[in-house]
Design an enzyme around this catalytic site. Structure first.
Site, PDB file in Angstrom:
ATOM      1  N   SER A  84       0.847  -1.145  -0.011  1.00  0.00           N
ATOM      2  CA  SER A  84       0.235   0.082   0.079  1.00  0.00           C
ATOM      3  C   SER A  84       0.862   1.180   0.048  1.00  0.00           C
ATOM      4  O   SER A  84       2.085   1.366   0.725  1.00  0.00           O
ATOM      5  CB  SER A  84      -0.908   0.007   1.136  1.00  0.00           C
ATOM      6  OG  SER A  84      -1.794   1.133   1.080  1.00  0.00           O
ATOM      7  N   LEU A  92      -7.110   7.379   6.655  1.00  0.00           N
ATOM      8  CA  LEU A  92      -7.034   7.593   5.125  1.00  0.00           C
ATOM      9  C   LEU A  92      -7.705   6.325   4.489  1.00  0.00           C
ATOM     10  O   LEU A  92      -7.457   5.964   3.345  1.00  0.00           O
ATOM     11  CB  LEU A  92      -5.529   7.880   4.535  1.00  0.00           C
ATOM     12  CG  LEU A  92      -4.943   9.285   4.679  1.00  0.00           C
ATOM     13  CD1 LEU A  92      -3.568   9.208   4.264  1.00  0.00           C
ATOM     14  CD2 LEU A  92      -5.896  10.483   4.741  1.00  0.00           C
ATOM     15  N   GLY A  93      -8.319   5.541   5.425  1.00  0.00           N
ATOM     16  CA  GLY A  93      -9.169   4.502   4.821  1.00  0.00           C
ATOM     17  C   GLY A  93      -8.348   3.467   4.375  1.00  0.00           C
ATOM     18  O   GLY A  93      -8.725   2.611   3.441  1.00  0.00           O
ATOM     19  N   SER A  94      -7.181   3.046   4.918  1.00  0.00           N
ATOM     20  CA  SER A  94      -6.507   1.900   4.348  1.00  0.00           C
ATOM     21  C   SER A  94      -7.215   0.456   4.839  1.00  0.00           C
ATOM     22  O   SER A  94      -6.927  -0.499   3.895  1.00  0.00           O
ATOM     23  CB  SER A  94      -5.060   1.558   5.342  1.00  0.00           C
ATOM     24  OG  SER A  94      -5.145   1.127   6.555  1.00  0.00           O
ATOM     25  N   GLU A 140     -14.868  -4.840   5.975  1.00  0.00           N
ATOM     26  CA  GLU A 140     -14.549  -3.855   7.117  1.00  0.00           C
ATOM     27  C   GLU A 140     -15.479  -4.142   8.324  1.00  0.00           C
ATOM     28  O   GLU A 140     -15.013  -3.453   9.359  1.00  0.00           O
ATOM     29  CB  GLU A 140     -15.363  -2.623   6.422  1.00  0.00           C
ATOM     30  CG  GLU A 140     -14.427  -1.652   5.369  1.00  0.00           C
ATOM     31  CD  GLU A 140     -13.393  -0.578   6.230  1.00  0.00           C
ATOM     32  OE1 GLU A 140     -12.637  -0.953   6.607  1.00  0.00           O
ATOM     33  OE2 GLU A 140     -13.878   0.330   6.425  1.00  0.00           O
ATOM     34  N   ASP A 149     -16.416   4.469   3.649  1.00  0.00           N
ATOM     35  CA  ASP A 149     -14.840   4.188   3.157  1.00  0.00           C
ATOM     36  C   ASP A 149     -14.936   3.174   2.132  1.00  0.00           C
ATOM     37  O   ASP A 149     -14.204   3.406   1.081  1.00  0.00           O
ATOM     38  CB  ASP A 149     -14.243   3.860   4.347  1.00  0.00           C
ATOM     39  CG  ASP A 149     -13.788   4.735   5.386  1.00  0.00           C
ATOM     40  OD1 ASP A 149     -14.204   5.920   5.134  1.00  0.00           O
ATOM     41  OD2 ASP A 149     -12.893   4.708   6.188  1.00  0.00           O
TER      42      ASP A 149
HETATM   43  N1  ADP Z   1      -1.853  -2.605   3.343  1.00  0.00           N
HETATM   44  C1  ADP Z   1      -2.189  -3.261   4.574  1.00  0.00           C
HETATM   45  N2  ADP Z   1      -1.432  -4.539   5.149  1.00  0.00           N
HETATM   46  C2  ADP Z   1      -2.055  -5.066   5.980  1.00  0.00           C
HETATM   47  N3  ADP Z   1      -3.061  -4.853   6.655  1.00  0.00           N
HETATM   48  C3  ADP Z   1      -3.821  -3.668   6.394  1.00  0.00           C
HETATM   49  C4  ADP Z   1      -3.344  -3.120   5.378  1.00  0.00           C
HETATM   50  N4  ADP Z   1      -4.161  -1.902   5.357  1.00  0.00           N
HETATM   51  C5  ADP Z   1      -5.037  -1.969   5.962  1.00  0.00           C
HETATM   52  N5  ADP Z   1      -4.767  -2.858   6.986  1.00  0.00           N
HETATM   53  C6  ADP Z   1      -5.746  -3.602   8.011  1.00  0.00           C
HETATM   54  O1  ADP Z   1      -6.368  -2.561   8.558  1.00  0.00           O
HETATM   55  C7  ADP Z   1      -5.959  -1.865   9.791  1.00  0.00           C
HETATM   56  C8  ADP Z   1      -6.122  -0.458  10.038  1.00  0.00           C
HETATM   57  O2  ADP Z   1      -7.565   0.207   9.696  1.00  0.00           O
HETATM   58  P1  ADP Z   1      -8.148   1.242  10.494  1.00  0.00           P
HETATM   59  O3  ADP Z   1      -7.614   1.171  12.085  1.00  0.00           O
HETATM   60  O4  ADP Z   1      -9.438   1.271  10.203  1.00  0.00           O
HETATM   61  O5  ADP Z   1      -7.468   2.543   9.954  1.00  0.00           O
HETATM   62  P2  ADP Z   1      -7.507   3.342   8.603  1.00  0.00           P
HETATM   63  O6  ADP Z   1      -8.339   2.576   7.765  1.00  0.00           O
HETATM   64  O7  ADP Z   1      -7.709   4.761   8.935  1.00  0.00           O
HETATM   65  O8  ADP Z   1      -6.148   3.085   7.770  1.00  0.00           O
HETATM   66  C9  ADP Z   1      -4.703  -2.437  10.120  1.00  0.00           C
HETATM   67  O9  ADP Z   1      -4.499  -2.841  11.466  1.00  0.00           O
HETATM   68  C10 ADP Z   1      -4.757  -3.952   9.120  1.00  0.00           C
HETATM   69  O10 ADP Z   1      -5.786  -4.740  10.049  1.00  0.00           O
HETATM   70  C1  PMV Z   2     -15.154   6.943  11.794  1.00  0.00           C
HETATM   71  C2  PMV Z   2     -15.413   6.590  10.456  1.00  0.00           C
HETATM   72  O1  PMV Z   2     -16.623   7.489  10.149  1.00  0.00           O
HETATM   73  C3  PMV Z   2     -14.413   6.418   9.291  1.00  0.00           C
HETATM   74  C4  PMV Z   2     -13.339   5.804   9.783  1.00  0.00           C
HETATM   75  O2  PMV Z   2     -12.350   6.074   8.851  1.00  0.00           O
HETATM   76  P1  PMV Z   2     -10.622   5.355   8.915  1.00  0.00           P
HETATM   77  O3  PMV Z   2     -10.855   3.779   9.171  1.00  0.00           O
HETATM   78  O4  PMV Z   2     -10.142   6.144  10.339  1.00  0.00           O
HETATM   79  O5  PMV Z   2     -10.009   6.003   7.734  1.00  0.00           O
HETATM   80  C5  PMV Z   2     -16.155   5.196  10.649  1.00  0.00           C
HETATM   81  C6  PMV Z   2     -17.062   4.752   9.455  1.00  0.00           C
HETATM   82  O6  PMV Z   2     -17.737   5.628   9.109  1.00  0.00           O
HETATM   83  O7  PMV Z   2     -17.172   3.640   9.375  1.00  0.00           O
HETATM   84 MG    MG Z   3     -10.363   2.006   8.495  1.00  0.00          MG
END
Ligand code: ADP
Ligand code: PMV
Ligand code: MG
Length: 385
Positions: free
Chosen positions: A134, A142-144, A191, A202
């Site tokens: 990624s 940022l929705g990883s 998700e 997201d």
């Molecule tokens: N490139 C990736 N490789 C492995 N796990 C990932 C990757 N991207 C996302 N994830 C999973 O998503 C989680 C992060 O999600 P989250 O807490 O919702 O943060 P955000 O969506 O904001 O980046 C990580 O702990 C992992 O479980």
């Molecule tokens: C806080 C929320 O509105 C967004 C979460 O985004 P992220 O996983 O922090 O990138 C949760 C959701 O809409 O599911």
């Molecule tokens: Mg997320």
């Protein structure tokens, strides 16, 4: 037989958290992607495992097909998607536990669980190798997690019978409407495993790209000709979306009436943001007026996010730093650290932008300027099918 899929990350311009409770939110895709390649081994490979390589964290997990069959004697593939039952979640969690994920990376367990569930639900116990990497910072707002689920679902579906595709096409290609809907539904189920109670915004913006308004599961695609420039600052403070979403729900249980008012206010802010973004732009004056309104709405939204308890000292530092330059800032995503957005007005000079970035970087933050509103999920076949 190999496919590669990529899905974008996102910024939320207004409405995070409140969107989980039925308010409207506005989000846009950004040009940072999560990539998944998926390959079925040939008989010559003599590989009887399902494996997942996570390049960003330099970890690889692998399960012999026989072990998965033993854990899931009644495994049935399913289309269309249904939710993962608690019982299945427990079975998969035990398969993930066996991989002894290092304590420092334990947040990955939910993502690995989502992978195993998505893959086995669509392909059963077929041997396969998935590789993920990624451009997005993980766990930073940022929705990883959504990009991970969307890219995985796309790659898994692109090698399944439920997708009709053109194998002669070279380079990235887009799914048809029905297939996009299927990718989005599966990604939402993924998700759920990672976030607990996601709103679906997201995965939806990562699937469809561009800019969207989202409310109670309903998607409105926004059309805009307004140039929108946001500085994204990563505070580098780690946080976990699932825990933050749960904390807002707990506050809502403690103060239902007050929180209902907060969510209603956010709903109005998001609707206004969507209206401003969509209204036609005639000249520079009109753009400046729209930017001023957007800036004010971002400040109001940030205040309400503070009411929800999801700001953080690092976010407040970004707010104070950008305010010195009269720039408006709000957190994006779940908050509690992670990434923050600052609106950069069109007429703001490059010198000022450079100064703001230098100030923020002195605080130890990382700044990036991403393209906003590009394509959603895409896929591409590698070699012959
Ligand atoms: N490139 C990736 N490789 C492995 N796990 C990932 C990757 N991207 C996302 N994830 C999973 O998503 C989680 C992060 O999600 P989250 O807490 O919702 O943060 P955000 O969506 O904001 O980046 C990580 O702990 C992992 O479980
Ligand atoms: C806080 C929320 O509105 C967004 C979460 O985004 P992220 O996983 O922090 O990138 C949760 C959701 O809409 O599911
Ligand atoms: Mg997320």
């Amino acid at each position: 037989m190999e496919v590669r899929a990529r899905a974008p990350g996102k910024i939320i311009l207004a409405g995070e958290h409140a969107v989980v409770h039925g308010s409207a939110a506005v989000a846009a895709s950004i040009d940072l992607y999560t990539y998944v390649s998926l390959r079925f081994p040939t008989p010559a490979d003599n590989d009887e495992t399902i494996s997942l390589q996570l390049k960003d964290v330099s970890l690889e997990f692998s399960w012999p097909v026989a072990r998965i069959k033993e854990a899931f004697p009644n495994l049935e593939t399913q289309i269309p998607p249904s939710s993962c039952s608690l019982e299945t979640l427990k079975l998969i969690a035990s398969l993930v536990d066996e991989q002894n994920i290092p304590e420092a990376n334990i947040g990955l367990a939910s993502g690995v669980t989502a992978f195993l569930w998505l893959f086995t639900s669509i392909h059963g116990c077929k041997p396969a190798k998935a590789v993920v990497n990624s451009e997005l910072p993980l766990g930073s707002g940022l929705g990883s997690s959504a990009a991970f689920c969307v890219a995985l679902s796309a790659a898994i579906l692109a090698l399944s019978d439920s997708v009709t595709v053109d194998f002669s096409h070279q380079g990235w290609q887009v799914f048809g409407e029905n297939e996009l809907e299927l990718v989005n539904k599966w990604a939402f189920e993924g998700e759920k495993i990672i976030h607990g109670k996601p709103s679906g915004i997201d995965n939806t913006v990562s699937t469809y790209g561009n800019m969207i308004k989202f409310k109670s599961g309903d998607l409105t695609r926004l059309k805009t000709n307004m140039p929108l420039k946001m500085l994204i600052t990563n505070t580098k403070v780690g946080r976990n979306t699932k825990a933050l979403v749960a904390s807002v729900s707990e506050r809502t249980l403690r103060h239902p009436t007050a929180m209902a008012s907060v969510f209603t206010a956010v709903d109005s802010i998001s609707s206004e943001v969507a209206a401003i973004i969509q209204s036609p732009v005639s000249d520079d004056l009109a753009i400046t007026e729209k930017e001023e309104k957007l800036a004010e709405l971002m400040e109001m939204n940030q205040g309400l996010l503070q009411c929800m308890g999801v700001s953080h000292a690092s976010i407040e530092t970004v707010l104070r730093t950008t305010l010195k330059y009269k720039l408006s800032t709000k957190l994006t995503g779940a908050g509690g650290g992670g990434c923050v957005l600052t609106l950069l007005p069109t007429l703001l000079s490059g010198t000022v932008v450079d100064k703001v970035i230098a100030d923020l970087e002195t605080c130890g933050f990382q700044c990036l300027l991403a393209g906003i509103g590009g394509n959603g999920v895409e896929f591409s076949y590698i070699g012959t099918y």
